[in-house]
Design a protein around this motif. Structure first.
Motif, PDB file in Angstrom:
ATOM      1  N   LEU A 258       0.849  -1.185   0.000  1.00 18.52           N
ATOM      2  CA  LEU A 258       0.000   0.000   0.000  1.00 18.52           C
ATOM      3  C   LEU A 258       0.883   1.232   0.000  1.00 18.52           C
ATOM      4  O   LEU A 258       1.814   1.343   0.800  1.00 18.52           O
ATOM      5  N   ASP A 259       0.602   2.153  -0.901  1.00 19.79           N
ATOM      6  CA  ASP A 259       1.352   3.406  -0.972  1.00 19.79           C
ATOM      7  C   ASP A 259       0.757   4.412   0.010  1.00 19.79           C
ATOM      8  O   ASP A 259      -0.455   4.627   0.026  1.00 19.79           O
ATOM      9  N   VAL A 260       1.622   5.018   0.810  1.00 19.37           N
ATOM     10  CA  VAL A 260       1.183   5.918   1.868  1.00 19.37           C
ATOM     11  C   VAL A 260       1.646   7.344   1.592  1.00 19.37           C
ATOM     12  O   VAL A 260       2.796   7.568   1.191  1.00 19.37           O
ATOM     13  N   CYS A 261       0.751   8.299   1.811  1.00 16.83           N
ATOM     14  CA  CYS A 261       1.139   9.710   1.808  1.00 16.83           C
ATOM     15  C   CYS A 261       1.131  10.187   3.246  1.00 16.83           C
ATOM     16  O   CYS A 261       0.106  10.083   3.939  1.00 16.83           O
ATOM     17  N   ARG A 262       2.279  10.703   3.713  1.00 16.08           N
ATOM     18  CA  ARG A 262       2.410  11.238   5.068  1.00 16.08           C
ATOM     19  C   ARG A 262       2.183  12.746   5.013  1.00 16.08           C
ATOM     20  O   ARG A 262       2.978  13.490   4.456  1.00 16.08           O
ATOM     21  N   ALA A 263       1.087  13.185   5.626  1.00 14.63           N
ATOM     22  CA  ALA A 263       0.695  14.585   5.506  1.00 14.63           C
ATOM     23  C   ALA A 263       1.669  15.537   6.178  1.00 14.63           C
ATOM     24  O   ALA A 263       1.660  16.733   5.877  1.00 14.63           O
ATOM     25  N   TRP A 264       2.503  15.068   7.093  1.00 15.13           N
ATOM     26  CA  TRP A 264       3.495  15.922   7.747  1.00 15.13           C
ATOM     27  C   TRP A 264       4.760  16.078   6.909  1.00 15.13           C
ATOM     28  O   TRP A 264       5.631  16.858   7.236  1.00 15.13           O
ATOM     29  N   GLU A 265       4.827  15.349   5.777  1.00 14.07           N
ATOM     30  CA  GLU A 265       5.988  15.438   4.904  1.00 14.07           C
ATOM     31  C   GLU A 265       5.687  16.149   3.586  1.00 14.07           C
ATOM     32  O   GLU A 265       6.567  16.793   3.009  1.00 14.07           O
ATOM     33  N   ARG A 266       4.459  16.008   3.089  1.00 11.30           N
ATOM     34  CA  ARG A 266       4.115  16.614   1.797  1.00 11.30           C
ATOM     35  C   ARG A 266       2.614  16.813   1.705  1.00 11.30           C
ATOM     36  O   ARG A 266       1.855  16.305   2.530  1.00 11.30           O
ATOM     37  N   ALA A 267       2.198  17.552   0.691  1.00 10.53           N
ATOM     38  CA  ALA A 267       0.770  17.750   0.460  1.00 10.53           C
ATOM     39  C   ALA A 267       0.142  16.428   0.008  1.00 10.53           C
ATOM     40  O   ALA A 267       0.740  15.689  -0.781  1.00 10.53           O
TER      41      ALA A 267
END
Length: 319
Positions: A258-267
């Motif tokens: 699963l690909d994760v977007c970390r909101a504290w690192e990028r939009a």
């Protein structure tokens, strides 16, 4: 603790109402959930309609529910548990809530369900309280009629975490020109329950869904909402994709990637939940909070969302 058959008989006369959801575009019919708790929550979620009447609760009504849920969440046993269920029923029936108890066939644990009538003016939600242990975790499903499948994730997390409380919104998010969007309304019963959990420093995870096309670069978006602390969001993110924010390798199971977007690192496609009122309350009280967005492909695949649930469970248990 096992409340058991005695408590079930005590309140067995209470009838739980269940009914169906305004589906997302392109909905594929889902396999009906197994009978019992999963079906109860699913039927409630899929019943909610955007044209239903709605009025928010008053302060006294909010206090009545939060007090009753806190009492149920003490983890009492035997006669004490039976008495608390009876008191809860007496306090909440005048507010339009039904109260019932059951034993989950999967876990063997007793639970109480406090639920409003779907599409009633007092559409104030469905709350499942584990009666086997004091409240330790809060699981929130704010858009059950819109973010399809989040109710199933919520039930699975509830089952995996003894001492959990599952909160499911009692409204479609477009009810009354948006007054039913509990993730952005402080005057909702859903928010009152979350605020009580924040004051008690109970860790909260809030489950949302998004369409794949709206943010195709990620399957899951993790955010701490308005809180400063990254736990548990960062630990969940690391457990899902097997890498820390520094890129260091972490132990990973053989589950789906699963690909994760970390909101504290990028939009993350405006899916960060910074204006989420439950997250704001958690920040104010210093309580752990994770805002979790899950894409449609993952929500439609039990193996994929099962991996996410497993990671959330492990993260919360390890604290």
């Amino acid at each position: 603790m096992a409340v058991g058959i005695g408590v079930a008989l005590l309140v067995g006369a209470v009838v739980l109402v269940s009914l169906p959801d305004s589906p997302e575009v392109g909905t594929v019919p889902r396999t009906p959930p197994e009978p019992g708790l999963a079906a109860r929550v699913h039927d409630f979620a899929t019943a909610l309609r955007e044209n239903a009447p709605y009025r928010p609760p008053g302060d006294a009504q909010r206090e009545a529910l939060t007090g009753a849920l806190a009492q149920l969440g003490r983890g009492a046993s035997g006669a004490d548990a039976a008495s608390e269920v009876t008191e809860t029923r007496e306090a909440l029936t005048p507010l339009g809530f039904s109260v019932d108890v059951g034993v989950d066939t999967r876990t063997g644990r007793s639970y109480a369900v406090v639920a409003s009538e779907p599409n009633a003016e007092r559409g104030w939600g469905l709350y499942v309280v584990d009666l086997s242990a004091p409240t330790r975790y809060a699981i929130q499903v704010p858009h059950p009629a819109n973010d399809l499948g989040t109710d199933a994730l919520g039930v699975e997390l509830f089952r995996r975490l003894p001492g959990a409380v599952l909160s499911v919104s009692g409204t479609h998010r477009r009810v009354a020109n948006g007054a039913g969007d509990v993730a952005h309304r402080e005057d909702s019963m859903f928010s009152a329950v979350a605020e009580a959990h924040s004051r008690a420093k109970v860790p909260q995870v809030q489950l949302h869904g998004f369409d794949d096309a709206s943010f195709p670069s990620a399957d899951v978006v993790l955010s701490p909402g308005a809180t400063d602390s990254l736990w548990p969001a960062s630990a969940i993110a690391d457990g899902v994709d097997g890498t820390g924010s520094s890129g260091n390798s972490r132990e990973k199971t053989d589950g789906p990637e699963l690909d994760v977007c970390r909101a504290w690192e990028r939009a993350c496609g405006d899916l960060e939940g910074r204006r989420n009122v439950q997250g704001i309350a958690a920040a104010r009280e210093g309580a752990p909070f994770a805002h979790i967005e899950v894409n449609r492909t993952t929500r439609d695949d039990p193996e994929r969302w099962g991996e996410l649930v497993r990671v959330i469970e492990n993260t919360l248990r390890e604290r």
